[in-house]
Write an enzyme that holds these catalytic residues in place. Structure first.
Site, PDB file in Angstrom:
ATOM      1  N   PRO A 125       0.833  -1.199   0.000  1.00  0.00           N
ATOM      2  CG  PRO A 125      -0.618  -1.483   1.788  1.00  0.00           C
ATOM      3  CD  PRO A 125       0.634  -2.024   1.192  1.00  0.00           C
ATOM      4  CB  ALA A 134       0.602   2.317   4.217  1.00  0.00           C
ATOM      5  N   GLY A 135       3.632   3.858   5.184  1.00  0.00           N
ATOM      6  CA  GLY A 135       4.797   3.622   6.041  1.00  0.00           C
ATOM      7  C   GLY A 135       5.408   2.256   5.833  1.00  0.00           C
ATOM      8  N   GLY A 188       7.234   1.422   3.051  1.00  0.00           N
ATOM      9  CA  GLY A 188       8.406   1.492   2.184  1.00  0.00           C
ATOM     10  C   GLY A 188       8.128   1.382   0.698  1.00  0.00           C
ATOM     11  CB  SER A 189       5.140   1.936  -1.431  1.00  0.00           C
ATOM     12  OG  SER A 189       4.864   3.285  -1.145  1.00  0.00           O
ATOM     13  CB  ALA A 195      12.580   2.655  -0.261  1.00  0.00           C
ATOM     14  CB  ALA A 196       9.567  -1.031  -2.689  1.00  0.00           C
ATOM     15  CG  ASP A 204      11.866   3.160   4.094  1.00  0.00           C
ATOM     16  OD1 ASP A 204      12.206   2.959   5.269  1.00  0.00           O
ATOM     17  OD2 ASP A 204      10.776   3.642   3.767  1.00  0.00           O
TER      18      ASP A 204
HETATM   19  O1  PMV Z   1       6.474   6.042   7.282  1.00  0.00           O
HETATM   20  P1  PMV Z   1       7.811   5.989   6.677  1.00  0.00           P
HETATM   21  O2  PMV Z   1       8.147   4.683   6.063  1.00  0.00           O
HETATM   22  O3  PMV Z   1       8.073   7.155   5.772  1.00  0.00           O
HETATM   23  O4  PMV Z   1       8.846   6.076   7.876  1.00  0.00           O
HETATM   24  C1  PMV Z   1       9.353   7.267   8.357  1.00  0.00           C
HETATM   25  C2  PMV Z   1      10.301   6.973   9.461  1.00  0.00           C
HETATM   26  C3  PMV Z   1      10.795   8.194  10.163  1.00  0.00           C
HETATM   27  O5  PMV Z   1      11.644   7.731  11.203  1.00  0.00           O
HETATM   28  C4  PMV Z   1       9.659   8.975  10.774  1.00  0.00           C
HETATM   29  C5  PMV Z   1      11.567   9.121   9.243  1.00  0.00           C
HETATM   30  C6  PMV Z   1      12.875   8.549   8.735  1.00  0.00           C
HETATM   31  O6  PMV Z   1      13.336   9.060   7.698  1.00  0.00           O
HETATM   32  O7  PMV Z   1      13.478   7.665   9.376  1.00  0.00           O
END
Ligand code: PMV
Length: 362
Positions: free
Chosen positions: A124, A127-128, A130-131, A133-134, A175
């Site tokens: 997704p 959603a955090g 890693g899409s 970076a992937a 990521d």
């Molecule tokens: O939600 P994401 O996958 O963008 O994770 C961000 C993680 C943070 O620690 C908030 C920022 C970072 O660059 O590490």
């Protein structure tokens, strides 16, 4: 440089979850992240017409499908069908920057070759997981292979990280490292270390990216792409006001990550779950837990989870609480999945620590 006509390359990479230490890692504290068995595949092949033709399909939560002309016909892209303008623009931004970067850095693609790029994803967006970076790692790996400049994993990781930074302004190396290498990584003082740890079974719950309140408002939707940046800035502001309090919270998080690694090594899941709950409390304290993610965590804890927390950047109520939670469900997996689904989350059972980049040439 090899001639690439009739070549087809597939590059497949994993999604990631941050298990411990998100946000605190921005200030040099330890964070632990892992690959999960949800993958994104980029397929690159030649096509008769010159220029790049990009297709993005099968992305969960949106039913996103779009077909854009880049390269020679840039700007004349035609979106066939997409429900989420923000996600569409965001996904394509990484592909465009990958193409630009490769042209500039390696001189590839300047011959006006016809290149078809197709992205299929189980990850997704926004959603955090890693899409972004992937997308960068798989696009770079596939294009480098296609144009015969191949490259070692570290080179691909580095290129992909540069692209993520160019699109987002800033990005931690977490990521792209996970998408490239898979497994687990520990980030400490900005340094990425690969760790060997056993697989964990987890449940991820995502609050989807297009809240009804935003609907088809394109401006608001495209702001979603800046979600992480906005949340990180909010933490910085609060940290400046409550410096000594935040210093203690940050130190506690650093210790949690260290203890969590030991808990995984000893397969002490009760302790691991308790550490997730504490980590979640700290994320709430620094203001990155919106109501909808908070509810998913509380419902999971109440339904028998060993531990539950927000994962990644978290969310903002004014952006519909979009983001993800991570649950160590123990015996209660079915019940937890059901309560999260009833609450409207996209729910996935995942395993950590899977394989990194795999490239196949046909
Ligand atoms: O939600 P994401 O996958 O963008 O994770 C961000 C993680 C943070 O620690 C908030 C920022 C970072 O660059 O590490």
């Amino acid at each position: 440089m090899e001639k690439n006509m009739d070549k087809k390359i597939q590059a497949s990479v994993p999604a990631k979850v941050i298990l411990f230490g998100e946000h605190f890692v921005v200030y040099g504290k330890r964070a632990l992240a892992a690959a999960i068995n949800r993958r994104l595949v980029v397929e690159v092949s030649s096509r008769e017409r010159s220029g790049y033709h990009v297709k993005i399909a099968n992305i969960p939560t949106f039913g996103l499908e779009m077909d854009l002309e880049l390269g020679q016909e840039e700007g004349k892209g035609k979106a066939l069908l997409y429900k989420d303008y923000g996600a569409a623009t965001k996904a394509i931004a990484y592909v465009k920057e990958s193409i630009r970067y490769l042209e500039e850095r390696y001189g590839i693609g300047r011959g006006g070759e016809g290149v078809e790029i197709e992205i299929k994803s189980e990850i997704p967006l926004s959603a955090g997981l890693g899409s972004s970076a992937a997308t960068c790692v798989a696009t770079i790996a596939a294009l480098k292979e296609f144009f015969g400049v191949g490259g070692d994993l570290e080179g691909i990781r580095n290129d992909a990280h540069n692209i993520e930074k160019a699109v987002q302004g800033a990005a931690s190396p977490v990521d792209t490292a996970i998408s490239t290498y898979g497994g687990y990584v520990l980030v400490e003082k900005g340094e990425v270390k690969r760790l060997r740890l056993a697989e964990l079974n987890l449940v991820v719950g995502c609050v989807g990216s297009i809240p009804l309140s935003i609907g088809m408002d394109t401006k608001k939707a495209s702001e979603m792409g800046l979600k992480t940046k906005k949340i990180v800035e909010g933490v910085k502001t609060r940290k400046e006001i409550f410096t000594s309090i935040f210093d203690s919270i940050f130190a506690a998080s650093d210790e949690i990550t260290a203890q969590a690694i030991r808990a995984i090594e000893h397969r002490d899941f009760v302790k691991l779950g308790a550490l997730m709950n504490i980590n979640h409390g700290l994320l709430d304290a620094i203001g990155v837990v919106p109501r909808r993610l908070s509810e998913l965590v509380k419902m999971s804890q109440e339904s028998g989870a060993l531990g539950a927390k927000v994962t990644g950047a978290g969310g903002l109520d004014e952006m519909g609480g979009v983001g993800s939670v991570l649950v160590l469900s123990g015996e209660s997996v079915d019940r937890i999945k059901a309560v999260m689904e009833i609450a409207g989350a996209l729910v996935m059972e995942v395993k950590t620590g899977g394989e990194g980049l795999k490239t196949i040439t046909f």
